[in-house]
Design a protein around this motif. Sequence first.
Motif: not given
Length: 107
Positions: A69-78
């Motif tokens: 979930l954290r990685l997906w949030t980071e990728q979405r923000d990028r």
Amino acid sequence: MDGKTLARIVAVIFIALAVTATVVEMTRKQDKPGAAVLEAPAPSHGPLRDGLRRCQLLGEGALRDSGCLRLWTEQRDRFLGSKAPFVSSTSQPLPPLSPDANAPGAR
């Protein structure tokens, strides 16, 4: 006209059409001599990509994994270019979300 003559006429017309189509196709390719071939950029391997690959392998279980979930949030923000400060996947982990935060009515 007998059948042999008609067959020869049809064969000559067919061959003429095939030769014409070949000539047209060959001249069309000569019009674009410097057509650039699109190539995918070289893949950049990093902790974010490796983590996303791990989440992909987890399949449906990744929906319950706080790291994914954290990685997906980071990728979405990028991807969206958010104004929030960028948090690297190698920095301190975020606290896990409460179980009711993922409930459908929580938003």
